[in-house]
Design an enzyme around this catalytic site. Structure first.
Site, mmCIF file in Angstrom:
data_model
loop_
_atom_site.group_PDB
_atom_site.id
_atom_site.type_symbol
_atom_site.label_atom_id
_atom_site.label_comp_id
_atom_site.label_asym_id
_atom_site.label_seq_id
_atom_site.Cartn_x
_atom_site.Cartn_y
_atom_site.Cartn_z
ATOM 1 N N CYS A 172 0.845 -1.189 0.000
ATOM 2 C CA CYS A 172 0.000 0.000 0.000
ATOM 3 C C CYS A 172 0.887 1.249 0.000
ATOM 4 O O CYS A 172 1.938 1.278 0.631
ATOM 5 C CB CYS A 172 -0.942 0.111 1.191
ATOM 6 S SG CYS A 172 -2.128 -1.219 1.274
ATOM 7 N N ARG A 205 3.898 -0.382 -4.767
ATOM 8 C CA ARG A 205 3.564 -0.843 -3.416
ATOM 9 C C ARG A 205 2.228 -1.585 -3.348
ATOM 10 O O ARG A 205 1.838 -2.091 -2.306
ATOM 11 C CB ARG A 205 3.520 0.353 -2.457
ATOM 12 C CG ARG A 205 4.802 1.142 -2.416
ATOM 13 C CD ARG A 205 4.687 2.288 -1.450
ATOM 14 N NE ARG A 205 4.589 1.824 -0.089
ATOM 15 C CZ ARG A 205 5.627 1.540 0.684
ATOM 16 N NH1 ARG A 205 6.849 1.685 0.227
ATOM 17 N NH2 ARG A 205 5.440 1.131 1.911
ATOM 18 N N TRP A 251 -2.751 -2.801 -1.624
ATOM 19 C CA TRP A 251 -2.443 -4.227 -1.759
ATOM 20 C C TRP A 251 -3.231 -4.887 -0.638
ATOM 21 O O TRP A 251 -2.920 -4.718 0.534
ATOM 22 C CB TRP A 251 -0.940 -4.453 -1.594
ATOM 23 C CG TRP A 251 -0.503 -5.854 -1.886
ATOM 24 C CD1 TRP A 251 -0.121 -6.348 -3.095
ATOM 25 C CD2 TRP A 251 -0.387 -6.937 -0.960
ATOM 26 N NE1 TRP A 251 0.212 -7.678 -2.978
ATOM 27 C CE2 TRP A 251 0.054 -8.065 -1.678
ATOM 28 C CE3 TRP A 251 -0.628 -7.072 0.403
ATOM 29 C CZ2 TRP A 251 0.276 -9.303 -1.081
ATOM 30 C CZ3 TRP A 251 -0.414 -8.307 0.997
ATOM 31 C CH2 TRP A 251 0.038 -9.398 0.254
ATOM 32 N N ASN A 275 -1.331 2.653 5.507
ATOM 33 C CA ASN A 275 -0.483 1.546 5.088
ATOM 34 C C ASN A 275 -0.037 0.826 6.357
ATOM 35 O O ASN A 275 0.490 1.461 7.266
ATOM 36 C CB ASN A 275 0.727 2.094 4.321
ATOM 37 C CG ASN A 275 1.845 1.076 4.149
ATOM 38 O OD1 ASN A 275 3.010 1.426 4.184
ATOM 39 N ND2 ASN A 275 1.506 -0.170 3.971
ATOM 40 N N GLY A 276 -0.280 -0.473 6.422
ATOM 41 C CA GLY A 276 0.101 -1.234 7.605
ATOM 42 C C GLY A 276 -1.024 -2.166 8.003
ATOM 43 O O GLY A 276 -1.941 -2.414 7.222
ATOM 44 N N GLU A 334 17.977 -16.819 -8.449
ATOM 45 C CA GLU A 334 17.486 -15.489 -8.803
ATOM 46 C C GLU A 334 16.887 -15.490 -10.219
ATOM 47 O O GLU A 334 15.847 -14.871 -10.462
ATOM 48 C CB GLU A 334 18.636 -14.467 -8.682
ATOM 49 C CG GLU A 334 18.294 -13.040 -9.023
ATOM 50 C CD GLU A 334 17.140 -12.444 -8.221
ATOM 51 O OE1 GLU A 334 16.693 -13.044 -7.229
ATOM 52 O OE2 GLU A 334 16.662 -11.369 -8.624
ATOM 53 N N LYS A 365 12.972 -14.565 -11.019
ATOM 54 C CA LYS A 365 12.573 -13.518 -11.960
ATOM 55 C C LYS A 365 11.553 -14.075 -12.953
ATOM 56 O O LYS A 365 10.542 -13.463 -13.225
ATOM 57 C CB LYS A 365 13.776 -12.966 -12.748
ATOM 58 C CG LYS A 365 14.733 -12.098 -12.003
ATOM 59 C CD LYS A 365 14.228 -10.717 -11.651
ATOM 60 C CE LYS A 365 13.574 -10.674 -10.313
ATOM 61 N NZ LYS A 365 14.359 -10.431 -9.149
ATOM 62 N N GLU A 368 8.083 -14.904 -11.225
ATOM 63 C CA GLU A 368 7.277 -13.826 -10.654
ATOM 64 C C GLU A 368 6.700 -12.873 -11.695
ATOM 65 O O GLU A 368 5.673 -12.248 -11.439
ATOM 66 C CB GLU A 368 8.050 -13.044 -9.586
ATOM 67 C CG GLU A 368 9.159 -12.169 -10.108
ATOM 68 C CD GLU A 368 9.873 -11.408 -9.009
ATOM 69 O OE1 GLU A 368 9.268 -11.103 -7.979
ATOM 70 O OE2 GLU A 368 11.070 -11.120 -9.190
HETATM 71 C C1 F6R Z 1 11.846 -10.238 -6.166
HETATM 72 C C2 F6R Z 1 11.544 -9.244 -5.173
HETATM 73 C C3 F6R Z 1 11.301 -9.691 -3.777
HETATM 74 C C4 F6R Z 1 12.168 -8.868 -2.815
HETATM 75 C C5 F6R Z 1 11.844 -9.224 -1.361
HETATM 76 C C6 F6R Z 1 12.739 -8.511 -0.387
HETATM 77 O O1 F6R Z 1 12.045 -9.665 -7.412
HETATM 78 O O2 F6R Z 1 11.494 -8.071 -5.438
HETATM 79 O O3 F6R Z 1 11.544 -11.043 -3.626
HETATM 80 O O4 F6R Z 1 13.500 -9.104 -3.118
HETATM 81 O O5 F6R Z 1 10.511 -8.916 -1.092
HETATM 82 O O6 F6R Z 1 12.608 -7.132 -0.487
HETATM 83 P P1 F6R Z 1 13.644 -6.146 0.180
HETATM 84 O O7 F6R Z 1 14.933 -6.333 -0.501
HETATM 85 O O8 F6R Z 1 13.052 -4.795 -0.020
HETATM 86 O O9 F6R Z 1 13.724 -6.536 1.635
#
Ligand code: F6R
Length: 607
Positions: free
Chosen positions: A2, A29, A76, A102-103, A479, A483, A486
């Site tokens: 959000c 977000r 979201w 948000n929260g 990774e 990618k 997702e």
């Molecule tokens: C994948 C992706 C997520 C973030 C994960 C951690 O493309 O974006 O898997 O890597 O939610 O997010 P951060 O790095 O912000 O803690």
């Protein structure tokens, strides 16, 4: 998860346009529904609906949302399905208080029951709506709006970044935060609040970060901050180096593609940023009894790669652990002599914040690597290194994997300088190669983008894919698979190539795509064997290997040639990029928007 924004203007015009534009920068977000509320002459005007921001805003007639101030929200869903009723803003019974949030309000059921028994009429299933009614309740008992908000937040359990407007106060908006991000922007034409800086970068880069337990009253020419106990807080704004252009697509069809292309610059900027902090990290790590790296998603993959980098180059053992499992796995074994490195692009991932809190409860030292100024992590860690990726807006992480790993590689180099038993030639070669990665990456993108696009046309027709590697390349494989799955919704698994024979190989049949990450390091020989095994079962072999590796090229159906001389620790930094491009072009080929994958949001602030 959000995004919220608020704006109070000097001039009084164009509020809908500004809030729309600001909200667009926060779309990463969440994007299942959105809404806006403005205040004009003691009345609140609002619109909201299910759908992405542009879809909803196209139906809003700006003339019908007048006034010099307003708030907006992109959602979201957590409590209640995406729908018009559950979209923010949420209003009190008389439509004179509007709230965006948000929260997660953990005690909302109890509050809702209490307020319903007092006659409040709820229109949504959300946790947020109780905030509007609680403020209303306090105001009906004689409090002014600010006092009512203060009393309300004392009753809330959970996390929140809130922006509130009241019909009785048409010149100001109010905001408050606890465990969800909130920043204030000081602009020429008025003042802003938002979940993240890119929301107002188009108008200002002067930022005040609101801390947990603080509230702000925002007028067009003034910002007053106090904490929940009434203590007034003076905080100077910081001027951030991010620009509006960094937060726009600059002619690219998607943020993700733009961000993939920005990676050489992000590497360059991260390579030269704050050597002193890198030195301090290296010093603290060198004294650690146990070293842990905690992170989620892509950041976890960079942590996994870092684990190999630290052990293989300088012989320092560490353990990368998924943040949400950290407390369960290490339990009470942590001590004050241990060091935990938390890695997070957003700095707001709740699982990573919880891992930090667990570490601190055991008095371990916490270091953080993050990309976002003022994010939660930066206030909880003992020492912070800011990666220099600039804003990352595409939901799929790209630049941040590279800059996080570059940061770890710089730390490894510093440790080599201080304690390495390797020859000076090894260390010098390490330094030289590290500094050459931005240029090498440019070459990779220029050389391989077209090829990855044509591979994507092939993969777009498939339902499954394996990504296999050994050693440090397991993290690259994980990774690459993340990618693809997702953003293109093709089932993909990243695996250790050795382990693939212990089960996954059963899935392989004629034409099953298997992507091997095969840099020229100690793992190459074994990988070659794994390629042959998969080939013998009909797999379609795509290999990333060093330019000139004829043997690998011959046994592959497709060979992506990578620059020579960049094996461990640099290979994940370069080899992950063709995998990002493959995922991007596959998603586009399948007709999906890579910037807004379904069910995902960029910062995951719920456990
Ligand atoms: C994948 C992706 C997520 C973030 C994960 C951690 O493309 O974006 O898997 O890597 O939610 O997010 P951060 O790095 O912000 O803690």
């Amino acid at each position: 998860m959000c995004g919220i924004v608020g704006f109070v203007s000097h001039s009084g015009g164009g509020i809908t346009y500004i809030l729309h534009r600001a909200l667009k920068a926060l779309e990463y977000r969440g994007y299942d529904s959105c809404g806006i509320a403005t205040v004009h002459e003691n009345r609140i005007y609002f619109e909201k609906d299910k759908g992405k921001i542009d879809e909803v805003f196209v139906q809003i007639n700006p003339e019908e949302l007048p006034g010099p101030l307003g708030i907006a929200h992109t959602r979201w869903a957590t409590h209640g399905a995406p729908s018009r009723e559950n979209a923010h803003p949420h209003l009190d019974c008389s439509d004179s208080i509007a709230v965006v949030h948000n929260g997660v309000i953990e005690n909302f059921l109890k509050l809702r029951k209490e307020l319903t028994s007092k006659g409040h009429n709820f229109k949504s299933e959300t946790d947020t709506e109780c905030i509007a009614h609680l403020i209303e309740e306090f105001m009906s008992n004689g409090c002014g709006i600010f006092e009512a908000i203060k009393k309300t937040i004392r009753r809330l359990e959970g996390s929140y970044a809130l922006a509130v407007v009241s019909a009785r106060d048409p010149g100001r908006l109010y905001c408050a935060r606890n465990e969800s991000p909130l920043v204030i922007g000081l602009g020429e034409d008025g003042n802003y609040c938002a979940s993240d800086i890119p929301a107002f970068l188009f108008w200002t880069n002067k930022v005040i970060v609101l801390h947990d337990g603080e509230l702000a009253t925002i007028g067009s020419e003034s910002v007053a901050i106090e904490n929940v106990n009434g203590l007034k807080i003076e905080r100077e704004p910081v001027v951030v180096s991010w620009t509006a252009d960094m937060a726009s697509k600059s002619g690219y069809p998607h943020f993700m593609l733009k961000e993939i292309h920005e990676q050489p610059k992000a590497l360059r900027d991260t390579l030269k940023f704050k050597q002193q902090t890198i030195d301090k990290f290296a010093e603290i790590i060198s004294q650690a009894e146990q070293l842990y790296i905690v992170a989620a998603g892509t950041s976890y993959h960079s942590g996994l790669a870092a684990q190999s980098v630290l052990s293989q180059t300088i012989g320092i053992p560490s353990q990368a652990i998924i943040s949400s499992e950290f407390a369960n796995l290490v339990g009470n074994s942590l001590s004050e002599n241990d060091v935990v490195i938390a890695v997070s692009q957003s700095g707001e991932t709740i699982d990573t914040l919880r891992a930090i809190r667990h570490a601190q409860s055991k008095k371990s030292k916490v270091l953080a690597i993050t990309n976002v100024l003022g994010s939660g992590i930066t206030r909880e860690a003992d020492l912070v290194f800011y990666t220099q990726a600039g804003p990352e807006i595409g939901v799929a992480a790209t630049k941040t994997f590279l800059v996080q790993l570059t940061t770890f590689t710089r730390i490894a180099l510093k440790l080599l300088d201080n304690f390495g038993t390797n020859s000076p030639a090894y260390t010098e070669n390490f330094r030289e190669k590290l500094n050459q990665t931005p240029q090498a990456l440019n070459q990779v993108i220029n050389k391989l983008e077209i090829k990855t696009k044509s591979l994507a046309s092939f993969l777009a027709e498939k339902s499954n894919a394996f990504y296999l590697g050994r050693g440090v390349s397991v993290s690259t494989a994980l990774e690459g698979a993340l990618k693809l799955k997702e953003i293109s919704y093709i089932h993909a698994e990243g695996y250790s190539a050795g382990e693939s024979k212990h089960g996954p190989i059963a899935l392989v049949d004629e034409g099953f795509p298997v992507i091997f990450i095969a840099p020229n390091d100690v793992t190459r020989k074994d990988i070659l064997g794994n390629v042959m095994e998969m080939r013998a079962r009909g797999a379609y072999i795509i290999t990333l290997g060093e330019e000139g590796d004829k043997e690998l090229a011959q046994v592959s159906h497709q060979f992506l040639d990578m620059p020579q001389g960049f094996s461990l620790p640099f290979s994940p930094i370069l080899y992950v990029v063709p995998l990002q491009l493959i995922a991007y072009y596959t998603a586009v080929k399948r007709g999906y928007d890579p910037d807004k994958p379904r069910n995902l949001a960029k910062s995951v602030t719920v456990p």
